[in-house]
Design an enzyme around this catalytic site. Sequence first.
Site, short mmCIF file in Angstrom:
data_model
loop_
_atom_site.label_atom_id
_atom_site.label_comp_id
_atom_site.label_asym_id
_atom_site.label_seq_id
_atom_site.Cartn_x
_atom_site.Cartn_y
_atom_site.Cartn_z
N GLY A 87 0.81 -1.21 0.00
CA GLY A 87 0.00 0.00 0.00
C GLY A 87 0.84 1.26 0.00
O GLY A 87 2.07 1.22 0.12
N ARG A 90 3.95 6.11 1.87
CA ARG A 90 4.43 7.50 2.00
C ARG A 90 3.85 8.37 0.89
O ARG A 90 4.50 9.28 0.41
CB ARG A 90 5.95 7.55 1.98
CG ARG A 90 6.61 7.01 0.73
CD ARG A 90 8.11 7.23 0.78
NE ARG A 90 8.76 6.73 -0.42
CZ ARG A 90 9.69 7.40 -1.09
NH1 ARG A 90 10.06 8.59 -0.70
NH2 ARG A 90 10.26 6.86 -2.15
N LYS A 110 3.78 12.63 -2.84
CA LYS A 110 4.72 11.56 -2.50
C LYS A 110 5.71 12.10 -1.46
O LYS A 110 6.44 13.05 -1.74
CB LYS A 110 5.46 11.11 -3.76
CG LYS A 110 6.29 9.86 -3.58
CD LYS A 110 6.86 9.40 -4.92
CE LYS A 110 7.71 8.14 -4.75
NZ LYS A 110 8.30 7.72 -6.04
N ASP A 122 8.26 6.35 8.40
CA ASP A 122 7.82 7.71 8.68
C ASP A 122 6.99 8.31 7.55
O ASP A 122 6.39 9.37 7.70
CB ASP A 122 9.02 8.61 9.01
CG ASP A 122 10.03 8.73 7.86
OD1 ASP A 122 9.69 8.38 6.71
OD2 ASP A 122 11.17 9.17 8.13
N GLY A 123 6.95 7.64 6.40
CA GLY A 123 6.13 8.13 5.30
C GLY A 123 6.65 9.37 4.61
O GLY A 123 5.96 9.96 3.79
N ARG A 173 2.97 14.12 -7.89
CA ARG A 173 3.08 13.26 -9.07
C ARG A 173 1.73 13.16 -9.78
O ARG A 173 0.68 13.08 -9.15
CB ARG A 173 3.55 11.86 -8.64
CG ARG A 173 3.77 10.91 -9.79
CD ARG A 173 4.60 9.72 -9.37
NE ARG A 173 3.92 8.83 -8.44
CZ ARG A 173 4.50 7.74 -7.92
NH1 ARG A 173 5.77 7.47 -8.21
NH2 ARG A 173 3.84 6.96 -7.10
N ASP A 245 4.50 -4.30 -7.50
CA ASP A 245 3.81 -3.11 -7.02
C ASP A 245 4.33 -1.84 -7.69
O ASP A 245 3.79 -0.76 -7.47
CB ASP A 245 3.93 -2.98 -5.50
CG ASP A 245 5.37 -3.02 -5.02
OD1 ASP A 245 6.01 -4.06 -5.18
OD2 ASP A 245 5.86 -1.99 -4.50
N ASN A 246 5.36 -1.99 -8.53
CA ASN A 246 5.89 -0.84 -9.28
C ASN A 246 5.63 -0.97 -10.77
O ASN A 246 6.29 -0.31 -11.57
CB ASN A 246 7.40 -0.71 -9.04
CG ASN A 246 7.73 -0.32 -7.61
OD1 ASN A 246 6.90 0.24 -6.92
ND2 ASN A 246 8.93 -0.63 -7.17
#
Length: 469
Positions: A87, A90, A110, A122-123, A173, A245-246
């Site tokens: 998920g 960040r 992002k 920490d995102g 983005r 996931d990319n």
Amino acid sequence: MSAPQFDNSYTALPARFFARTAPAGSPDPQLLALNRPLAERLGLDPDWLSGAGGVAMLSGNALPEGAASIAQAYAGHQFGNLVPQLGDGRALMIGEIVAPDGKRFDLQLKGSGPTPFSRQGDGLAWLGPVLREYLDSEFMAAMGVPTTRALAAVATGGLVQRETVLPGGILTRVAASHIRVGTFEYFALRGDNEALRALTDHVITRHYPDAQSPLQLLEKVVAAQARLIAQWMALGFIHGVMNTDNMAISGETIDYGPAAFMDAYHPDMVFSSIDRRGRYAWSQQPQVAVWNLAQFASCLIPLMGQDEEKAVEEATRAVHSFPHIYQAEWQGRFAAKIGLSPSPQAFDLVSRLLDLMAAGQADFTRSFAGLADGRARDEFLDRAAFDAWEADWQAADPDAGLMAAANPVRIPRNHRIEEAIQAAVAGDLAPFQRLEAALTHPFEARPEWDDLSRAPLADERVLRTFCGT
């Protein structure tokens, strides 16, 4: 001046597709870069974006009315290992907009702080990866490669703890969507066929309206990825972290992370610091794409009819169409790079040239770009071998115009990006701005940009790139 008008469709999907969460905010935001041409293309107001309201949105301090503010759920195979829940750890999608031409786009922050998917992270993002992705993605867009885009870069005014304390940043983005192979895996792993069907219908409506079935969707995604990877290869681009996931279902390049462009050519070149075994080396990217697409295909099997054996056969056939589409695209692009139309002779000449480049570690971009002006010979250690190749190539009557349209004179070289990042961290944006201008005009040979086309010296080489998480 006006704020974006959001038209959010992803939030109409079931609640288990995402988590609603707010960005962490920025203590002292500063707008470092705003992509005004992209803003205008999207129908956004650049003056509003650069004003107080826009900076508040781009820094996560205050989102306009109608914003979505969601972190999307997905799973993924990371270096071949399945992770059932990843998920947006960040990133936050702040909403969807419909451009004047009717095309729909996501806006995503992002590096905006932790989400329910952050897994104790920490995102946040530090400024370096923000500026790197900005430059890389805008170069790719200028080259006509399907890609996410960079709308803005913001310095948050806060600090991020990595190996050292670093200045924080947020990238805004833009993407056709942020739906990934891993999004499908997330629901397939849970046996949630209802969600899989809803997701499939959503993707067909949004990206592939001509697809009439899950099988046709698979076929179109395979074709889009085959064309995309061939474009990567023709630029010497190494994604660096081609996890499922990319891989975007839309066929766009997404999640640049440790991405890099080759200087000296070697088919097994790796830059990513986390790719220790070369799984995602330049030469391996087509095979990895097929592997990823096979995972996507397996997710769609439950939607392809009650005859599972037939569904598997059809899905396998669709995935196996990748090599044919990819080879045709690859041969066309590489033939154009040496000024020829696709043919067995052109393919032989390209193969021989690549072998010579690998043997002498010739610069990938300069070798091809130099064919048009006679400077390519300087890139080769074995000049006699190059001369022999060149005689055969000249006999094939190459088209200089075709070469000029296929070969950029400059790329986002690692050492130049690092220089721009270090200067920006010190408060000097001029190198970043100069590099942005040059990379968004990649075919223009201007004297004032000549140094940006030069290959790095031995002590300038950057051989490792990092995700920045």
